[in-house]
Structure formats: structure tokens, C-alpha cells
Design a protein around this motif. Structure first.
Motif, PDB file in Angstrom:
ATOM      1  N   GLU A 184      22.499  29.859  37.461  1.00 39.80           N
ATOM      2  CA  GLU A 184      23.820  30.749  37.804  1.00 39.80           C
ATOM      3  C   GLU A 184      24.409  31.435  36.355  1.00 39.80           C
ATOM      4  N   ASN A 185      24.376  30.521  35.421  1.00 42.41           N
ATOM      5  CA  ASN A 185      24.987  30.759  34.046  1.00 42.41           C
ATOM      6  C   ASN A 185      23.710  31.857  33.287  1.00 42.41           C
ATOM      7  N   VAL A 212      27.036  28.701  28.826  1.00 38.99           N
ATOM      8  CA  VAL A 212      27.420  27.281  28.884  1.00 38.99           C
ATOM      9  C   VAL A 212      25.877  26.519  29.181  1.00 38.99           C
ATOM     10  N   GLY A 213      25.775  25.285  28.554  1.00 37.31           N
ATOM     11  CA  GLY A 213      24.501  24.557  29.109  1.00 37.31           C
ATOM     12  C   GLY A 213      25.086  23.147  29.094  1.00 37.31           C
ATOM     13  N   LEU A 214      24.236  22.421  29.873  1.00 46.44           N
ATOM     14  CA  LEU A 214      24.225  21.093  30.088  1.00 46.44           C
ATOM     15  C   LEU A 214      24.169  20.274  28.774  1.00 46.44           C
ATOM     16  N   LEU A 243      21.451  23.867  41.539  1.00 51.41           N
ATOM     17  CA  LEU A 243      22.716  24.284  40.587  1.00 51.41           C
ATOM     18  C   LEU A 243      23.583  23.079  40.654  1.00 51.41           C
ATOM     19  N   LEU A 244      23.457  22.253  41.687  1.00 51.05           N
ATOM     20  CA  LEU A 244      24.253  20.980  41.799  1.00 51.05           C
ATOM     21  C   LEU A 244      23.486  19.847  41.354  1.00 51.05           C
ATOM     22  N   VAL A 245      23.708  19.372  40.024  1.00 51.78           N
ATOM     23  CA  VAL A 245      22.973  18.410  39.240  1.00 51.78           C
ATOM     24  C   VAL A 245      23.543  17.003  40.181  1.00 51.78           C
ATOM     25  N   ASN A 257      24.538  13.776  40.312  1.00 56.26           N
ATOM     26  CA  ASN A 257      25.198  12.964  39.454  1.00 56.26           C
ATOM     27  C   ASN A 257      25.154  13.103  37.788  1.00 56.26           C
ATOM     28  N   ALA A 258      23.925  12.796  37.366  1.00 55.49           N
ATOM     29  CA  ALA A 258      23.933  12.940  35.930  1.00 55.49           C
ATOM     30  C   ALA A 258      22.584  13.052  35.369  1.00 55.49           C
ATOM     31  N   LEU A 259      22.416  13.898  34.300  1.00 52.12           N
ATOM     32  CA  LEU A 259      21.200  14.284  33.793  1.00 52.12           C
ATOM     33  C   LEU A 259      21.093  13.279  32.450  1.00 52.12           C
ATOM     34  N   LEU A 289      33.146  31.075  30.282  1.00 50.09           N
ATOM     35  CA  LEU A 289      31.900  30.568  29.562  1.00 50.09           C
ATOM     36  C   LEU A 289      31.052  30.103  30.286  1.00 50.09           C
ATOM     37  N   TYR A 343      29.492  24.198  35.053  1.00 52.85           N
ATOM     38  CA  TYR A 343      28.647  23.047  35.647  1.00 52.85           C
ATOM     39  C   TYR A 343      29.011  22.439  36.870  1.00 52.85           C
ATOM     40  N   ARG A 344      27.938  22.364  37.724  1.00 53.10           N
ATOM     41  CA  ARG A 344      28.272  21.771  39.222  1.00 53.10           C
ATOM     42  C   ARG A 344      27.475  20.636  39.285  1.00 53.10           C
ATOM     43  N   HIS A 345      28.034  19.736  39.809  1.00 55.84           N
ATOM     44  CA  HIS A 345      27.159  18.298  40.175  1.00 55.84           C
ATOM     45  C   HIS A 345      27.788  17.640  41.449  1.00 55.84           C
ATOM     46  N   THR A 346      26.901  16.761  42.068  1.00 58.55           N
ATOM     47  CA  THR A 346      27.645  15.989  42.900  1.00 58.55           C
ATOM     48  C   THR A 346      27.776  14.551  42.462  1.00 58.55           C
ATOM     49  N   LEU A 366      30.842  25.523  22.647  1.00 58.83           N
ATOM     50  CA  LEU A 366      29.664  25.389  23.308  1.00 58.83           C
ATOM     51  C   LEU A 366      28.788  24.015  22.765  1.00 58.83           C
ATOM     52  N   PRO A 385      27.685  16.855  33.348  1.00 61.01           N
ATOM     53  CA  PRO A 385      26.820  15.797  33.921  1.00 61.01           C
ATOM     54  C   PRO A 385      25.737  15.186  32.941  1.00 61.01           C
TER      55      PRO A 385
END
Lengths: 179, 550
Positions: free
Chosen positions: A65-66, A73-75, A169-171, A173-175, B327, B330-333, B480, B488
């Protein structure tokens, strides 16, 4: 004259052969680089993983998406090997997360361009599977594409840029471990 | 549990209502045959005294606009009221009527429709006794939602794990009298720009119309319920449901129906079909400093009043008048109950204990200047701290922190730099805006986090990260880089997500127990200047219980 024409018709051109071999070798070199890269992450040898980058490397994990919308923006967003080192160090020394096994599968490598100065642009698909110790299943943790720039440092391929662009797109819980 | 006498039976005639004041609250007391009931004394629609109303067939009709409520359950039966009346437990002691303002008469959400009537046939007694002594097999299945007798220092597991409670939260909180964050204005800068968003679990579309107004409506076709908008964002002149091509304008009005008049004089809609009555369900919308909120309640108080002065001040410290610039996301469950996320940010106790990263690199210690603010209602909060210089950390504080290690440094420490840009004494603030927004100002990395609950055990979190127009390239990159703390995969964010999952795991695997939130007894519930405090969590549950009628 007629003889020379015969040679050209019936034997592979030495230069063409050379360039095909070089492409094959380069492809193989990247493929084995990625295999070692995956192995370092799977075994959570993050210091070894850090060493696969150049000093000025860019390492970013960002959503499709980004990426598609040109949003930066990055994780994970590392602008240098020092930041990659800090990421590895923090994950090993300070971060709290449940124990897990990860399996990085990298395939569909394509060399997009190879310049004479040793810079190689390529891409590859990747899949990260995750196993939590209290669940029977391996879950698809991330699926995406690496957009890479390799450079040679002392003859060895290193990553000068790796953008990991993930489709899901939906991570979940956590990476916790890099991709 | 405070039963108090409020009237005697002889004061109320059968099928009559009596207004009484209990601890400053207006209560309406009803007598139906030999049963007595109590509800809130003021209509949920407008300020009218129900004791001036009319009792008929077990219902009370408001004197002002003729809304009707079921006396036994408090349920709103007809417009204009949409919100149920709060009910109170009452019991008879001889001729005396006793009331407990802290208990509902009954909690009947889980019971199928016919149940309340059957139950009403019983004499009114303490709710707990009713459930415990029930011999009716259907009623025996009724779930009990009894708060622990210790009060707010305990939170029972059912608050986080129960489907019925979750559904009631959607109705009472997300679709109730709240302002829900839906977007930043900079996500829809031009006419026709839209994004998909949510109010609670409900999908909505946020769109800027030609007149530049921002409209929010449900992403549900009024014909056959199809979720018609599938793109995360885009630009459009209208919305067309792909199923039967019903079209809507950017205000949500129904604009076109294919074959409305049928074909060859046959079929089609009835002649009296009025398209104006079949638009998309529109929400009330407000916006402040580029942040857009929506509500299912049309007569909401202004956002500024909803936030209260202290939280508004923190809101305006972050949204300081500069125009936000998007910017990325983030999307997460997160496999935990949505309230745990609020609690995590009303729990400054965890900051130095879970987030070893902060302590290892000397960025936060328990002695830092800090504040855990709760607004007057207890629903909103702001966790704030001021960054200290590494050299100023006292040796006592270092000893307290198991993770503090002298000399451990980052190879690239500049990513933790704090560039002063806000008029605030705090370098870090996390504002929890009830019910679905967190405003994150972690030094220079800025984001709004939107909670989208999907059930009692899981929610989706959408982080919209932003800078400001006028940021130069280096400032954007600094934001950033600092973003590595968040999201996440963030040094702090991933740990919060893991910890919240552990909490939900604990409740699912060892169910039916309760949480302990006793820290900082000097503050019963509310603002504390200590990091070692759970007073804001208690304040949130004081509010939650009132909203939920529990």
C-alpha cells in the motif's frame, strides 16, 4: 571467407557464450546469496545477516500500500548498516517476544540490470512462514517482493538496497525477525 | 452494593411513576401491579422528566416527544429516542422500596426476545439471587456479569472475553455517545477523495464532496447490504454498488436505481418509492486541526467539550496548527481485546519494565518527569514523559532498572534525537481518546492509531503516520528513522503487541478469573504523577461500567 562464415554459422559465438555464462553465474551468485540470507535469518544469526549489507545500505520493510502510493513509511526503516546493526542488536539483546521459528523462502530471482561497475539490480519473491511453539501450524507471516541493489565489496556481493514490499497489508500481530 | 430506602410502596399507585432524587441522580420509580422497577429519570433523547410521563402496558412514554421505553429493561421502543434508559436494581422490604444505584435491574442482553417478559413476572429481588437460584433451564443459561466486590481494583475476565459484552460495547460505546476517529483531512485533500475507514467494527467511507465538506457514511448499500466500496482509497464522482448498480452521491444520497420503473411497464419499484428515504446511513461528522471524527449520535456535544480542557490541550500540542502530511500506514491485527490497548497506554508502570530498549539506552527510567493524566470522565488519558539526559540518571534509578547497562550505546544514536518542535513540557505523549484513537507523539515520530475491534479476542490497528507540511527532507527522514520505535515491528510496538497477546492467551487458557489493578492506592481513579500507577485504568473502568450499565 566462406570458411569463416561456416564457423559463425555452426559454432556459438564466443562473446555471446561468455555473456550467457556470465548471466548464469550472476544469477547463481544472487540465488546463493539469497539462500545464505534466508538461512542467517532462519537461524536468527542476526550479526551474520548484518554483514550482508554495505556500509551505506538502505533496508526498508514496507507495505505494498505504501510502496504503490509512494508513501515512505516502513515497518523497519534503516538508512545505514549502523542502523541495521542496531536493529539486530536490539532484537537479540533487548526485545521481548515469544519464541518462534521462521522460515524464509526466496524464489523467482530476476536480474534486472548488471552494470560494469558491479552494481546489480534485481528482484525476488519471498515468503516468511512462522511457527509459534504452542500452535501446530506454520502461518504465512509475510509474502512479498524484494527490490534489490547489489554492489561488490572486495569482490563479494553485498546488498546496497533491499526494499521488502509485502502484500499482506495486515501484519499478524508483530514482526519480530527481519525479512 | 448499597441498598438504600427511597420510597414506600404506598406512595405509588399501580401503573404510575414517581420521580425521586437518589444521590443527586433523577430516578423514575414505577409500580406495575405488585412489581416495582426503577430507571434513569431523564429521557435519553432530550432533557425531560419521565416522572411527568405516562405509564401504559409496561411502557413509559416521555411527556416531551412521546418516546417510549420498556420499564422492565429500559429499552428504547420508538423514536425519537434511540438510546436505552439505564435501569437500577430495586427490591421490596415489606412496604419499603430499596434501590441499588450501582446495579442494573437485570442484564438481559444474552437472553432471547421473549425472556424479559417472562422474567418480569418474578418478584424483583437482588439480581445475583435471581441468577443463582434459577430453576428455569433457559434462564439458567443466562450469563452473569457481576463486578467483583472489591470494586475497581479488580477487572473480571468477562470484560475482555465475552461476545455479549463485545456486542454491547459496539452498541453502547462505538455506536453510542462517542466521537470516533475516522481520518486525517490530509488523506482526502481534494473533492472526490475517499478512504475506507471504520467506526467500531462498522466499515464506513470518508469522502470529501464537491462543496469540500467531509462526509462519513456506512459502507453498506441500502438495497442488499453489499459493502460497495472496496478500494482502500481513491477519487470518485459517485459510489456505485457493483451488485445492482445503485448509485450514491458523495453525500450518501441515493442518486439512481436501474429499472426503477421496470421494463415494458412491468416490474420496478412501487410508485410511492421515495429515494430520499433510502440513502446511505450517514454519521455525524466533526473535524479539529485536520483530524476527522464521526458519531452515530446526531446531537453530540462539540469535540472540544467531549475531550475536556486537559486532553484538548494535549491534542492541540501535537496538532499545533501546522498541516499534517501523510507519510504512510502500518496495519496489523492484534489477538487481544481492544480495551487492553487503551490500558497499556494508561499503564506507565510497564514502560520501563517491558521496554528494555528504552532503559538499556538510557532513554527512559522510572525517575523521569512524567504524568499519567485522566480526564474528568476517566475515558480519555494522556501518558506523558520528559526525556532525561543520560548523565542525569541517578544511581538509585539505575539499580531499579534491571536492564540498565552503562556504556551500551547505539551505533546510530541520532535516530533517537529529539528535535524540539512542540510547545509542550513533554517529549513523549500518548493520548488515548475514547473509544478508538491513540495520538502518538514519541519525540518526533507522529501517528494516529485507530482501533477497529473485530470481536472480543481481536482487533485491527491502523496507524497513520504523519509529519507536517513544511518539513524538509531531513526532518521527514528523521521521523521515518524514529519510526523504528513504533508499529508492529517497532522496538516498543512489537513488545506491546506481544504483551497484549500474552494477556489474552492467559485469560483464554485460564478463564473466569480477574485482573489486579491496585497500584497507587492514593489515587482511587484518575490522574497520577507517578509512573507506578494504575489509577487511570481504574478511571477508565469507572466510565466503562457506567456506559455499559454494569
Amino acid at each position: 571467407m566462406g570458411k569463416a562464415a561456416l564457423t559463425r554459422d555452426h559454432l556459438p559465438d564466443a562473446a555471446a557464450l561468455d555473456s550467457r555464462l556470465q548471466a548464469l553465474l550472476l544469477h547463481h551468485e544472487i540465488e546463493s546469496f539469497n539462500a545464505r540470507y534466508a538461512q542467517a535469518l532462519d537461524e536468527q544469526r542476526l550479526a551474520d545477516w548484518t554483514d550482508m549489507f554495505t556500509e551505506d545500505a538502505l533496508y526498508v520493510v514496507l507495505s505494498r500500500e505504501n510502496f504503490d502510493r509512494g508513501l515512505p513509511v516502513g515497518l523497519i526503516y534503516c538508512e545505514s548498516k549502523r542502523m541495521i546493526h542496531d536493529r539486530a542488536f536490539a532484537l537479540m539483546e533487548t526485545s521481548m517476544f515469544a519464541p518462534r521459528y521462521l522460515r524464509h523462502i526466496i524464489g523467482n530471482q530476476i536480474v534486472l540490470s548488471a552494470e560494469s561497475n558491479g552494481t546489480v539490480k534485481s528482484r525476488a519473491n519471498y515468503v516468511v512462514l512462522q511457527v509459534l511453539l504452542d500452535r501446530p501450524d506454520a502461518t504465512l507471516h509475510q509474502v512479498g517482493v524484494y527490490y534489490d541493489v547489489f554492489r561488490r565489496v572486495g569482490g563479494t556481493l553485498k546488498l546496497a538496497e533491499r526494499r521488502c514490499v509485502y502484500d499482506n497489508l495486515l501484519v499478524p500481530n508483530a514482526l519480530c525477525i527481519p525479512v | 452494593m448499597a441498598w438504600q430506602r427511597i420510597a414506600s410502596l404506598s406512595e405509588i399507585a399501580v401503573d404510575a411513576v414517581l420521580g425521586v432524587d437518589v444521590d443527586g441522580s433523577r430516578v423514575a420509580l414505577y409500580r406495575l401491579a405488585n412489581e416495582v422497577f426503577a430507571t434513569a429519570g431523564i429521557c435519553t433523547h432530550a432533557m425531560a422528566l419521565l416522572s411527568d410521563g405516562f405509564v401504559e402496558d409496561g411502557n413509559i412514554e416521555c411527556p416531551l416527544h412521546q418516546s417510549q421505553f420498556d420499564i422492565r429493561s429500559g429499552k428504547a421502543l420508538c423514536a425519537p429516542a434511540t438510546e436505552d434508559l439505564r435501569t437500577y436494581a430495586v427490591k421490596l422490604d415489606g412496604d419499603e422500596i430499596l434501590i441499588d444505584m450501582e446495579q442494573q435491574a437485570e442484564f438481559t442482553q444474552a437472553i432471547p426476545k421473549p425472556m424479559p417478559d417472562r422474567q418480569a413476572a418474578r418478584p424483583v429481588t437482588d439480581t445475583q439471587t435471581i441468577s443463582a437460584t434459577n430453576s428455569d433451564p433457559e434462564l439458567a443459561l443466562m450469563k452473569r456479569y457481576v463486578w467483583p466486590t472489591e470494586g475497581l481494583t479488580r477487572i473480571p475476565d468477562w470484560v475482555y472475553t465475552d461476545q455479549t459484552i463485545y456486542e454491547r460495547e459496539v452498541e453502547k460505546i462505538f455506536h453510542g455517545r462517542t466521537w470516533n476517529y475516522v481520518a486525517l483531512e490530509c488523506e482526502v485533500p481534494n473533492p472526490g477523495d475517499f478512504i475506507r475507514s471504520n467506526v467500531g467494527p462498522t466499515p464506513v467511507v470518508v469522502v470529501r464532496a464537491a462543496d469540500c465538506s467531509i462526509n462519513v457514511f456506512e459502507n453498506r448499500c441500502s438495497h442488499r447490504a453489499a459493502e460497495f466500496c472496496r478500494e482502500l482509497s481513491g477519487n470518485t464522482k459517485e459510489f456505485v454498488c457493483p451488485y445492482h448498480q445503485w448509485s450514491y452521491d458523495l453525500h450518501g444520497n441515493l442518486a439512481g436505481i436501474p429499472f426503477r420503473r421496470g421494463v415494458n411497464g412491468k416490474g420496478g419499484m412501487p410508485a410511492d418509492f421515495n429515494a430520499a428515504q433510502h440513502g446511505l446511513r450517514r454519521l455525524n461528522v466533526t473535524s479539529h486541526r485536520g483530524v476527522v471524527f464521526a458519531s452515530y449520535v446526531q446531537d453530540m456535544e462539540p469535540l472540544q467539550d467531549y475531550l475536556g480542557p486537559e486532553v484538548l490541550k494535549e491534542f492541540e500540542a501535537t496538532f499545533d496548527g501546522r498541516k499534517p502530511r501523510l507519510l504512510g500506514y502500518y496495519r496489523h491485527t492484534l489477538p487481544g481485546n481492544w480495551k487492553l490497548y487503551h490500558e497499556n497506554l494508561k499503564d506507565p508502570y510497564h514502560a520501563t519494565l517491558l521496554h528494555t530498549f528504552l532503559v538499556t539506552f538510557g532513554l527512559l527510567v522510572a525517575g523521569n518527569r512524567s504524568l499519567m493524566l485522566a480526564d474528568a470522565t476517566g475515558r480519555h488519558g494522556v501518558m506523558a514523559s520528559a526525556k532525561s539526559e543520560r548523565k542525569s540518571i541517578s544511581s538509585d534509578a539505575k539499580k531499579e532498572m534491571r536492564a540498565y547497562r552503562d556504556g551500551m550505546t547505539l551505533a546510530e544514536p541520532r535516530f533517537m534525537d529529539f528535535i524540539e518542535e512542540f510547545d509542550s513540557p513533554w517529549s513523549v505523549t500518548m493520548a488515548t481518546i475514547w473509544p478508538n484513537l491513540i495520538i502518538q507523539r514519541e519525540m518526533n515520530t507522529l501517528g494516529v492509531r485507530q482501533i477497529v475491534p473485530t470481536g472480543p479476542h481481536e482487533f485491527i490497528m491502523k496507524w497513520t503516520m504523519f509529519g507536517f507540511e513544511g518539513d524538509d527532507d531531513e526532518m521527514t527522514r528523521h521521523r521515518l528513522r524514529q519510526g523504528n520505535l513504533m508499529g508492529p515491528a517497532g522496538f516498543l510496538g512489537l513488545e506491546d503487541n506481544e504483551a497484549i497477546k500474552f494477556v489474552q492467551d492467559g485469560m483464554r487458557h485460564v478463564p473466569g478469573r480477574q485482573h489486579l489493578v491496585k497500584l497507587d492506592p492514593a489515587v482511587a481513579a484518575g490522574t497520577s504523577d507517578s509512573l507506578i500507577s494504575e489509577a487511570s485504568i481504574r478511571a477508565m473502568y469507572r466510565h466503562w461500567r457506567a456506559e455499559m450499565g454494569l
